[in-house]
Design an enzyme around this catalytic site. Structure first.
Site, PDB file in Angstrom:
ATOM      1  N   GLY A 175      -0.080  -6.806  -2.902  1.00 28.08           N
ATOM      2  CA  GLY A 175      -1.420  -7.399  -3.178  1.00 28.08           C
ATOM      3  C   GLY A 175      -2.260  -7.517  -1.714  1.00 28.08           C
ATOM      4  N   TYR A 176      -2.715  -6.397  -1.573  1.00 29.39           N
ATOM      5  CA  TYR A 176      -3.710  -6.218  -0.254  1.00 29.39           C
ATOM      6  C   TYR A 176      -5.253  -6.111  -0.685  1.00 29.39           C
ATOM      7  CZ  TYR A 176      -0.077  -6.198   3.059  1.00 29.39           C
ATOM      8  OH  TYR A 176       0.990  -6.477   4.074  1.00 29.39           O
ATOM      9  N   GLU A 188       4.103   2.196   6.474  1.00 31.31           N
ATOM     10  CA  GLU A 188       3.435   2.635   5.418  1.00 31.31           C
ATOM     11  C   GLU A 188       2.814   3.818   5.675  1.00 31.31           C
ATOM     12  OE1 GLU A 188       0.167   1.501   1.737  1.00 31.31           O
ATOM     13  OE2 GLU A 188       0.694  -0.040   3.419  1.00 31.31           O
TER      14      GLU A 188
END
Length: 397
Positions: free
Chosen positions: A127-128, A244
């Protein structure tokens, strides 16, 4: 630097290659290679097979179940997985939040969450991004108000991959307002079954469901679910984002795609009954992308050989995502007019949905459209260029 693999690394490569050829679930390989949609259960079984081999906790320290690989061994594993055509590991749990929990989580969090992640008993979402805060994470506005031993969360997250499958979501939230926007952010983990959490599907053009909007309406979360210190999440998030962005290289997949395009070119009609491989311009474009893939691999191996700077990670993210888009562009060029055949497919394979066109054309069109987002998610190309510019400005004094 020496970019040749050591004998032990070549032996490891052969071991991984043999595993995917003989021991990995063959039915999942077949579905992935045929372009059939994979269900949650398929991904869980795939990951459990890797975990049974001891090859799932990539990037984790061995005391928490990691395989204790060198960076080169991890690169070999990921390349061979992609070369075999196996579905990629869903990254949100094991690759993104897992190492953060290992490094910054409490002992209770490690006991509660890490085994469930390794065994794929719990899937996670990230949840970014928010409707008004995509690549600019410092502008996040979702609030977390402290109420005794709980936080009360209100706000929305968007473009949340696989949230409809997730059991947990880790969120960046604003727990206080500070003069510097990066301060006052906390990382809080939320059980998706908590009252007030709602998942709103975002359906793709082909009818597929991968992305979601997740809303939080007065969601009460124990303070014990916060990772690390309050207001320090920017530090933890940057550790995650570095991993990432480096993970976007996917050199093995790019090489496999280019080899497949080269093989298809010799089979796909072009002009006068000749195959597309007789088109010098097309083949020159293919060769250029093959060279770019080799250059990307050298850059990744160089980054894995030592401490990598944020600017170098940003440069790799740009190179890798732009190359992915170029590869999809070349494949739909190969598909010719059949690229327009792009039906919703629900649970069927592309071959069953549109049997009258070149078999590779519909998935090629799907990949082309999906990969448009690669230069946006995980930090847009413009943001990466800003990071590079700032690094160069600091070096210039």
């Amino acid at each position: 630097m020496n970019l040749s693999f050591e004998p032990s690394e070549l032996a490891f490569r052969d071991e991984v290659r043999a595993y995917f050829a003989s021991d990995y679930p063959a039915d999942i390989l077949a579905k992935a290679r045929n372009g059939e949609p994979l269900a949650r259960a398929d991904h869980v079984r795939s990951q459990q097979a890797l975990n049974a081999k001891g090859w799932f906790g990539v990037g984790w320290p061995p005391e928490h179940g990691g395989p204790d690989w060198t960076p080169i061994q991890r690169y070999i594993f990921e390349s061979e997985l992609e070369r075999a055509g196996a579905p990629g590991i869903i990254p949100m749990a094991v690759i993104y939040i897992g190492p953060i929990i290992c490094a910054f989580g409490s002992e209770q969090q490690k006991r509660d969450w890490l085994p469930a992640i390794l065994e794929s008993r719990a899937l996670w979402a990230q949840g970014y991004s928010e409707p008004e805060a995509g690549s600019d994470l410092a502008s996040l506005s979702m609030r977390a108000e402290r109420d005794g031993d709980h936080y009360v969360l209100n706000g929305e997250k968007i473009w949340t991959s696989s949230a409809h499958w997730a059991d947990w979501i880790f969120c960046l939230v604003r727990s206080s307002v500070e003069p510097r926007r990066q301060d006052g952010l906390s990382m809080i983990c939320v059980d998706m079954r908590t009252p007030g959490v709602q998942v709103h599907p975002i359906i793709g053009i082909d009818g597929s469901h991968e992305l979601n909007r997740v809303s939080f309406d007065h969601v009460r979360v124990p303070v014990a679910n916060r990772i690390g210190e309050e207001g320090r999440a920017w530090t933890y998030a940057n550790v995650l984002l570095k991993a990432e962005r480096l993970s976007y290289a996917h050199v093995g997949r790019k090489k496999a795609d280019l080899a497949r395009i080269r093989a298809l070119a010799s089979e796909t009609p072009w002009r006068g009954g000749r195959p597309r491989s007789a088109d010098g311009l097309f083949m020159a474009r293919l060769a250029r992308l093959e060279i770019e893939a080799e250059v990307l691999e050298v850059s990744v191996l160089r980054a894995l050989s030592g401490e990598v700077e944020a600017a170098a990670v940003s440069a790799l993210k740009i190179s890798a995502t732009e190359l992915a888009q170029k590869i999809t562009e070349l494949e739909i060029l190969l598909a010719g007019r059949d690229q327009i055949a792009y039906p919703p497919r629900a649970g069927s394979s592309w071959r069953e949905a549109v049997p009258a066109v070149l078999p590779f054309a519909p998935p090629a069109s799907a990949a082309y459209l999906f990969e448009r987002a690669q230069t946006i998610y995980g930090g847009a190309t413009e943001v990466q260029k800003t990071i590079i510019w700032r690094s160069l400005a600091r070096l210039a004094g």
